[in-house]
Design an enzyme around this catalytic site. Structure first.
Site, PDB file in Angstrom:
ATOM      1  N   ASP A 137       0.683  -1.193  -0.132  1.00 53.30           N
ATOM      2  CA  ASP A 137      -0.055   0.046   0.100  1.00 53.30           C
ATOM      3  C   ASP A 137       0.829   1.276   0.037  1.00 53.30           C
ATOM      4  O   ASP A 137       2.175   1.474   0.189  1.00 53.30           O
ATOM      5  CB  ASP A 137      -0.997   0.199   1.089  1.00 53.30           C
TER       6      ASP A 137
ATOM      7  N   HIS B 234      -6.947  -4.837   9.995  1.00 57.43           N
ATOM      8  CA  HIS B 234      -6.955  -4.466   8.824  1.00 57.43           C
ATOM      9  C   HIS B 234      -5.468  -5.190   8.090  1.00 57.43           C
ATOM     10  O   HIS B 234      -4.791  -5.180   8.778  1.00 57.43           O
ATOM     11  CB  HIS B 234      -7.042  -2.830   8.180  1.00 57.43           C
TER      12      HIS B 234
HETATM   13  C1  GLP Z   1      -0.559   0.330   8.549  1.00 53.53           C
HETATM   14  C2  GLP Z   1      -0.271  -0.430   7.226  1.00 53.53           C
HETATM   15  C3  GLP Z   1      -0.207  -1.915   7.681  1.00 53.53           C
HETATM   16  C4  GLP Z   1       0.327  -2.176   8.918  1.00 53.53           C
HETATM   17  C5  GLP Z   1      -0.455  -1.821  10.105  1.00 53.53           C
HETATM   18  C6  GLP Z   1      -0.029  -1.888  11.208  1.00 53.53           C
HETATM   19  O1  GLP Z   1      -1.605   0.992   8.365  1.00 53.53           O
HETATM   20  N1  GLP Z   1      -1.022   0.067   6.255  1.00 53.53           N
HETATM   21  O2  GLP Z   1       0.219  -2.865   6.504  1.00 53.53           O
HETATM   22  O3  GLP Z   1       0.228  -3.585   8.913  1.00 53.53           O
HETATM   23  O4  GLP Z   1      -0.518  -0.181   9.878  1.00 53.53           O
HETATM   24  O5  GLP Z   1       1.136  -1.238  11.632  1.00 53.53           O
HETATM   25  P1  GLP Z   1       2.147  -1.346  12.649  1.00 53.53           P
HETATM   26  O6  GLP Z   1       2.976  -2.487  12.522  1.00 53.53           O
HETATM   27  O7  GLP Z   1       2.884  -0.176  12.992  1.00 53.53           O
HETATM   28  O8  GLP Z   1       1.299  -1.553  14.057  1.00 53.53           O
END
Ligand code: GLP
Length: 244
Positions: free
Chosen positions: A67, A138
């Site tokens: 993304d 998500h």
């Molecule tokens: C973001 C990304 C995701 C990621 C998620 C969790 O929004 N688009 O791909 O898995 O957040 O992030 P973190 O690893 O910082 O908790």
């Protein structure tokens, strides 16, 4: 689904890096689906260490990222392209021309989504997809919804995602409100999936995703239908159901 519970974040990073390293050794031309966020940073450091130790060769690897924020240029230090360059690509011998991230400043974002899907098809699909998980379940930026969006699409980020990601920005006002994300179809067609998670704030999302009903309200829950998923999480993130 295989479940690996590690002692801590460092252990999760090492285990997940070993799985990706094994994929690269088995197929040096693999197409890797890569993720951003704070969770994969340690894993990327482990991959860099393995590269520096002469254990891995990325010269024929291709990568597609999940993304990108809409409106952020590759040079913007909050963009996911910048994140990938800084945390992984510039430290290994991958050919930058073989690394793909959706274009956040494409003039026509809808056309960019179609182009990204075609690109993944042209590469022959994803051999191994790495995923983090959002607090709301998500994956990529596939937010809770009434249906699973299958192809790459533009998405309005939910308030909870904007708040969660505000920690990377000076204030929440600066967090982009929209993003381009690979869809559930591309993720589900990946031949192998690795999900990583660390910390107690992910426990409830993991419980719903992997030990609850499959529903687009918890996008990661679709992974229960995938034939080859490995969930690597630390003890703090592990739901009770994972520890029996
Ligand atoms: C973001 C990304 C995701 C990621 C998620 C969790 O929004 N688009 O791909 O898995 O957040 O992030 P973190 O690893 O910082 O908790």
């Amino acid at each position: 689904m295989r479940v690996i519970v590690t002692e801590d974040y460092a252990g999760m990073s090492r285990k997940a890096a070993e799985l990706i390293a094994a994929q690269i050794l088995l197929n040096p031309q693999s197409v890797l689906g890569l993720a951003t966020g704070s969770t994969p940073i340690g894993l990327y450091q482990c991959l860099v260490e393995k590269y520096r130790a002469g254990e891995l060769d990325f010269s024929r690897i291709r990568s597609v990222n999940l993304d990108e924020y809409l409106g952020l240029s590759p040079e913007d230090d909050q963009s996911y392209r910048y994140f990938m360059n800084e945390n992984l690509f510039r430290h290994i011998n991958i050919n930058l021309a073989n690394t793909y991230v959706p274009d956040g400043i494409a003039k026509d974002p809808v056309a960019e989504c179609a182009r990204y899907d075609e690109l993944i098809c042209r590469l022959g699909g994803i051999d191994m997809q790495l995923l983090g998980i959002g607090n709301n379940g998500h994956i990529g930026f596939n937010e809770p919804a009434n249906t699973f969006a299958l192809s790459t699409h533009c998405v309005a980020l939910t308030e909870s995602t904007i708040q969660a990601n505000a920690r990377f920005f000076a204030d929440s006002e600066q967090v982009p409100q929209q993003a381009l994300t690979m869809g559930i179809g591309q993720i589900m067609r990946a031949r192998r999936v690795i999900v990583i998670a660390s910390g107690s704030e992910k426990r409830e999302a993991l419980r719903k995703a992997f030990w609850g009903p499959v529903t687009p309200e918890v996008p990661a829950s679709i992974l229960q239908m995938h034939p080859d998923v490995t969930l690597v999480m630390d003890r703090q993130a592990a739901p009770e159901a994972a520890c029996v």
